[in-house]
Design a protein around this motif. Structure first.
Motif, mmCIF file in Angstrom:
data_model
loop_
_atom_site.group_PDB
_atom_site.id
_atom_site.type_symbol
_atom_site.label_atom_id
_atom_site.label_comp_id
_atom_site.label_asym_id
_atom_site.label_seq_id
_atom_site.Cartn_x
_atom_site.Cartn_y
_atom_site.Cartn_z
ATOM 1 N N PHE A 84 14.775 3.526 7.570
ATOM 2 C CA PHE A 84 15.504 4.633 6.974
ATOM 3 C C PHE A 84 16.202 4.224 5.678
ATOM 4 C CE2 PHE A 84 15.513 6.274 11.495
ATOM 5 C CZ PHE A 84 14.435 7.110 11.248
ATOM 6 N N MET A 85 16.498 2.934 5.544
ATOM 7 C CA MET A 85 17.161 2.483 4.318
ATOM 8 C C MET A 85 16.213 2.537 3.114
ATOM 9 S SD MET A 85 19.352 -0.689 5.767
ATOM 10 C CE MET A 85 19.804 -1.469 4.218
ATOM 11 N N GLY A 86 14.928 2.495 3.385
ATOM 12 C CA GLY A 86 13.981 2.639 2.273
ATOM 13 C C GLY A 86 12.825 1.673 2.367
ATOM 14 N N HIS A 87 11.772 1.991 1.621
ATOM 15 C CA HIS A 87 10.531 1.227 1.659
ATOM 16 C C HIS A 87 10.737 -0.235 1.299
ATOM 17 C CE1 HIS A 87 9.515 5.428 1.300
ATOM 18 N NE2 HIS A 87 8.301 5.168 1.741
ATOM 19 N N ILE A 88 11.636 -0.485 0.352
ATOM 20 C CA ILE A 88 11.817 -1.859 -0.107
ATOM 21 C C ILE A 88 12.344 -2.753 1.020
ATOM 22 C CG2 ILE A 88 14.170 -1.469 -1.021
ATOM 23 C CD1 ILE A 88 11.625 -3.428 -2.998
ATOM 24 N N VAL A 214 2.692 0.555 3.674
ATOM 25 C CA VAL A 214 4.030 1.077 3.366
ATOM 26 C C VAL A 214 3.999 1.809 2.024
ATOM 27 C CG1 VAL A 214 6.449 0.502 2.925
ATOM 28 C CG2 VAL A 214 5.166 -0.747 4.672
ATOM 29 N N PHE A 215 3.315 1.207 1.040
ATOM 30 C CA PHE A 215 3.263 1.831 -0.287
ATOM 31 C C PHE A 215 2.567 3.187 -0.244
ATOM 32 C CE2 PHE A 215 3.729 -2.628 -1.873
ATOM 33 C CZ PHE A 215 4.884 -2.410 -2.604
ATOM 34 N N GLU A 216 1.588 3.331 0.670
ATOM 35 C CA GLU A 216 0.826 4.588 0.727
ATOM 36 C C GLU A 216 1.617 5.703 1.399
ATOM 37 O OE1 GLU A 216 -1.755 4.999 -0.880
ATOM 38 O OE2 GLU A 216 -2.575 2.994 -1.210
ATOM 39 N N GLY A 217 2.730 5.347 2.018
ATOM 40 C CA GLY A 217 3.530 6.334 2.735
ATOM 41 C C GLY A 217 4.004 5.734 4.042
ATOM 42 N N ARG A 279 6.187 16.475 9.265
ATOM 43 C CA ARG A 279 7.094 17.450 8.658
ATOM 44 C C ARG A 279 7.976 16.857 7.577
ATOM 45 N NH1 ARG A 279 7.860 21.377 13.422
ATOM 46 N NH2 ARG A 279 6.148 20.644 14.710
ATOM 47 N N TYR A 280 8.040 15.523 7.496
ATOM 48 C CA TYR A 280 8.993 14.904 6.573
ATOM 49 C C TYR A 280 8.289 14.253 5.390
ATOM 50 C CZ TYR A 280 11.994 15.716 10.514
ATOM 51 O OH TYR A 280 12.671 16.325 11.522
ATOM 52 N N LYS A 281 8.676 14.670 4.202
ATOM 53 C CA LYS A 281 8.069 14.091 2.999
ATOM 54 C C LYS A 281 8.385 12.610 2.880
ATOM 55 C CE LYS A 281 6.748 17.881 0.311
ATOM 56 N NZ LYS A 281 6.436 18.404 -1.011
ATOM 57 N N TYR A 282 9.535 12.203 3.440
ATOM 58 C CA TYR A 282 9.883 10.781 3.415
ATOM 59 C C TYR A 282 8.779 9.956 4.067
ATOM 60 C CZ TYR A 282 12.516 6.473 4.134
ATOM 61 O OH TYR A 282 12.930 5.175 4.121
ATOM 62 N N PHE A 283 8.126 10.518 5.071
ATOM 63 C CA PHE A 283 7.067 9.779 5.766
ATOM 64 C C PHE A 283 5.704 9.935 5.108
ATOM 65 C CE2 PHE A 283 10.223 9.446 9.072
ATOM 66 C CZ PHE A 283 9.990 8.172 9.549
ATOM 67 N N ILE A 284 5.403 11.131 4.643
ATOM 68 C CA ILE A 284 4.016 11.349 4.184
ATOM 69 C C ILE A 284 3.784 11.060 2.707
ATOM 70 C CG2 ILE A 284 3.532 13.024 6.034
ATOM 71 C CD1 ILE A 284 3.757 15.252 4.000
ATOM 72 N N CYS A 285 4.872 10.929 1.920
ATOM 73 C CA CYS A 285 4.661 10.694 0.490
ATOM 74 C C CYS A 285 4.493 9.216 0.171
ATOM 75 C CB CYS A 285 5.837 11.241 -0.313
ATOM 76 S SG CYS A 285 5.780 13.018 -0.445
ATOM 77 N N PRO A 286 3.591 8.876 -0.754
ATOM 78 C CA PRO A 286 3.498 7.482 -1.197
ATOM 79 C C PRO A 286 4.748 7.110 -2.007
ATOM 80 C CG PRO A 286 1.899 8.856 -2.352
ATOM 81 C CD PRO A 286 2.614 9.742 -1.410
ATOM 82 N N VAL A 287 4.980 5.826 -2.130
ATOM 83 C CA VAL A 287 6.179 5.378 -2.840
ATOM 84 C C VAL A 287 5.943 5.500 -4.329
ATOM 85 C CG1 VAL A 287 7.817 3.511 -3.115
ATOM 86 C CG2 VAL A 287 6.421 3.650 -1.074
ATOM 87 N N ASN A 288 6.793 6.271 -4.985
ATOM 88 C CA ASN A 288 6.747 6.234 -6.432
ATOM 89 C C ASN A 288 8.075 5.738 -6.969
ATOM 90 O OD1 ASN A 288 8.379 8.420 -5.946
ATOM 91 N ND2 ASN A 288 6.738 9.892 -6.348
ATOM 92 N N LEU A 290 11.041 2.947 -5.678
ATOM 93 C CA LEU A 290 11.458 1.985 -4.644
ATOM 94 C C LEU A 290 12.913 2.163 -4.232
ATOM 95 C CD1 LEU A 290 9.610 -1.354 -5.425
ATOM 96 C CD2 LEU A 290 9.346 0.166 -3.483
ATOM 97 N N GLY A 291 13.654 3.014 -4.930
ATOM 98 C CA GLY A 291 15.048 3.279 -4.536
ATOM 99 C C GLY A 291 15.147 4.369 -3.483
ATOM 100 N N ALA A 292 13.991 4.930 -3.055
ATOM 101 C CA ALA A 292 14.025 6.036 -2.093
ATOM 102 C C ALA A 292 14.514 5.577 -0.730
ATOM 103 C CB ALA A 292 12.628 6.641 -1.962
ATOM 104 N N ASN A 293 15.290 6.429 -0.027
ATOM 105 C CA ASN A 293 15.598 6.200 1.378
ATOM 106 C C ASN A 293 15.626 7.556 2.060
ATOM 107 O OD1 ASN A 293 18.263 7.330 1.193
ATOM 108 N ND2 ASN A 293 18.905 5.383 0.229
#
Lengths: 445, 445
Positions: A84-88, A214-217, A279-288, A290-293
């Motif tokens: 949940f803290m983010g992809h990084i 992880v990078f792909e989503g 249902r959650y874009k956090y899960f299905i979107c690829p990383v564009n 790296l600060g996303a959480n």
């Protein structure tokens, strides 16, 4: 001549400090459980109880159970926290697992008494790990962050010659290995060479595919991981409930009933979990970014597999004419099946290796659980599968900005790049996206 | 405890039928030359002289020398014959070398007495070779013959899912390996697994790069191969002429003088050979027609490295103001240096392996010469290097300006097009092509 290895006296010490001398006996499960019940693992000294020899068997088991439970929750907490803290943060966790697993696996093939005289063997193992990681991380960074790497003056030559640089780093290690060969140690040194390469291939490379997932989503990382974990738990539950028929000699506790029951339950779990995560874009979107959480928004046009599609039923079907479903619900059946029927063989492989070296665990990185490798054995092949399946059947190869920039910078001459800037500027001006003054400098020669 | 492997009784039989029992002795060169002089290799029975035990030592040596010389000419003839007959014949030769080398290398780790009871070990080795070759050949065919593969209805799905299909073929082998593990044979089976993977990586994968070099143009195959062969001969000549200082303990006959002298001569040979080969389109053009041979014409726009370029000399230089040279003449210095200083380590590596297994040759595929692997040990790493160097510094990835503009306009959103203009402007500014003021409007957000 019939059984030439019968006479081998094999002395082995693993990270646990557990030492056994087996003279030609066939390895059997009783050997290992016998050894496992020996007390006195000096590295788990955090447990006060284990240091006192007079503590009863019951107390010790209780202590082990508590330690194991605490660390189970610590791991689950760290996993969800990182996710949940983010992809990084997940990338950091996977990197840590990768390095520790590599360390554990190369440690079991090491024979300290011989290695002491060979100064470079250990350094070389780490050099190879570093080279492999430089190569793999570079590949990912260049692939996923082209738009940043290629327009940077310092990073550009590293990006355009990345594979050559990695190859030369490897060649330096190779030459050093050959130059360090010493008469009387050949067999040990070549075994180390082969073993390190196997560890690089089975752990470092495969873990790297998990990172690319992880990078792909986040969903492409989370689904495979949770399917394997749940399948393991379901197999245990089904096994102790219905288990009768032994599945494989390597792991005597595994049963056919547990295997099949867990498959069924894993499919159900997968379908349900996918339904939620989709249902959650956090899960299905690829990383564009790296600060996303989980609290920031991650935006993208969802991959078509997540979009519900209406399928018509055959005319003879009684209750409905059509039904609506996201194609991902079909793909998850394949993922769940692989996690249930194939991934466990990664675990059996690891069990076989442990039998070969007559050790109980790969290490003691997680108190009460053994080594990281013991918990990850089925994850590596699952992550590799998820990567291959995603890229073969799910990924949509859209034209990416990074790809176009790469093509333009590496494939066009500066004059052509100039023309490109002018051409696109003119197009943007024609479309009314930019005002005349802004693009003008590039429109005139 | 100090030297746990001292007590090992190791019985080994290799493809030559040569059998030795070494009880803890340290391997030394004398062991091997001793063993090598033992007569009676049953598989070279084509030589009538070897079947008669009463033949004198001199007669035997003479016979060996004749056999060796004949086969040297056969090999040279076959090599040049294949090269002039066309690329497809060279591909066939490299494939044959690849398969025979793999066979030789997996044979030396096999312990027949144990293997007999394990039915699947041998089949699995070949299965893995087949899978790896399917993967590698597929990659090449898809890369070089896209225009054929992608428009074919039957081949298209194999092309688009090639990596996934290869992965699943590999996974089937993996599951089969794990399922075939048998108690009491673990160590042997895992050793076979690791050994086969090392052979796949060191021979099959590297030989495949040599094949890709053929596709890029005959010169990228012929130059590396001939540089290594000539370096070997030069090192021998310089060694017996000036040789005094031993180079490496692994190969006692190699001298520093031979090593350095051969480097010098290989550079001269490389420059001369390049000068000749550069004139022929048959050598410098990539394959676009597998029916091409030395008599048909192969056409292409030559790579710029083959085009003479005029370089200005510094003002203080006495005799001339400028000189003209093709950039390839600089690249060949790097190729010749790698062939002289690094590639021999591939040979030392192979020598070390032979010491480890106490064998003289990898096999007896070439009468009088030993195994194919013995002749190829330095070629694999050289071919890999040539491939990496070519793709990093020489290959021209032709991209048309129109194509990039079309992709950008049809495939990117206006915002992404904007980013593209900014990115390329920044790159042009970094490269000093445009001044700050010109690009400025696009550099600020």
């Amino acid at each position: 001549m019939a059984k030439p290895r019968r006479g081998i006296k094999f002395n082995h010490r693993n990270g646990n400090g557990y030492s056994s001398s087996v003279d030609g006996r066939r390895s059997s499960f009783s050997d290992i459980s016998e050894a496992a019940s020996q007390p006195g693992s000096p590295t788990t000294a955090g447990n006060g109880a284990e240091q006192l020899p007079e503590v009863s068997e019951y107390e010790k088991k209780k202590q082990t159970f508590i330690t194991r439970s605490i660390w189970t929750f610590v791991m689950i907490g760290a996993f969800f926290g990182a996710m949940f803290m983010g992809h990084i943060y997940i990338i950091a966790v996977v990197t840590a697992v990768q390095i520790v697993s590599f360390k554990e696996v190369i440690a079991i093939a090491n024979v300290p008494s011989r290695a002491r005289r060979l100064r470079f063997t250990k350094s070389l193992n780490w050099y190879w790990l570093a080279t492999t990681m430089y190569f793999l991380y570079g590949e990912s960074v260049i692939y996923y962050f082209k738009h940043i790497v290629l327009v940077d003056k310092v990073l550009l030559p590293f990006a355009t010659h990345h594979r050559f640089i990695s190859f030369m780093l490897y060649v330096i290690g190779f030459v050093f290995f050959v130059a360090s060969l010493q008469a009387g140690h050949y067999r040990f040194q070549f075994t180390q060479f082969a073993w390190t390469h196997m560890a690089l291939y089975l752990i470092v490379v495969q873990a790297h595919f998990i990172m690319n997932n992880v990078f792909e989503g986040m969903i492409w990382f989370f689904l495979p991981v949770s399917l394997v974990i749940c399948n393991d738990i379901f197999a245990y539950i089904c096994g102790i409930t219905f288990g009768r028929t032994q599945l494989i000699k390597l792991s005597p506790k595994k049963t056919v009933e547990g295997f099949v029951g867990a498959w069924f339950l894993t499919v159900i779990f997968g379908v349900g979990m996918t339904n939620v995560l989709m249902r959650y874009k956090y899960f299905i979107c690829p990383v564009n970014d790296l600060g996303a959480n989980i609290w920031t928004s991650l935006q993208c046009t969802p991959n078509p597999v997540f979009i519900a599609h209406t399928y018509n039923l055959p005319i003879w079907f009684p209750f409905a004419k059509s039904f609506s479903m996201a194609p991902m619900q079909v793909h998850i059946l394949v993922f769940a099946t692989f996690a249930s029927l194939i991934a466990p063989f990664g675990g059996f492989f690891a069990s076989g290796l442990k039998r070969t070296f007559k050790i109980k665990d790969f290490g003691d990185s997680i108190p009460g659980h053994g080594g990281i490798t013991d918990r990850m054995d089925c994850q590596f092949i699952m992550g590799f599968f998820a990567y291959m399946y995603y890229h073969s059947f799910i990924a949509v190869y859209k034209v990416s900005l990074g790809g176009v920039i790469e093509t333009a910078i590496t494939g066009l001459t500066p004059e052509e790049q100039m023309e490109l800037v002018k051409g696109i500027s003119k197009h943007l001006y024609n479309q009314g996206v930019i005002a005349e003054g802004v693009g003008y400098p590039f429109l005139s020669p």
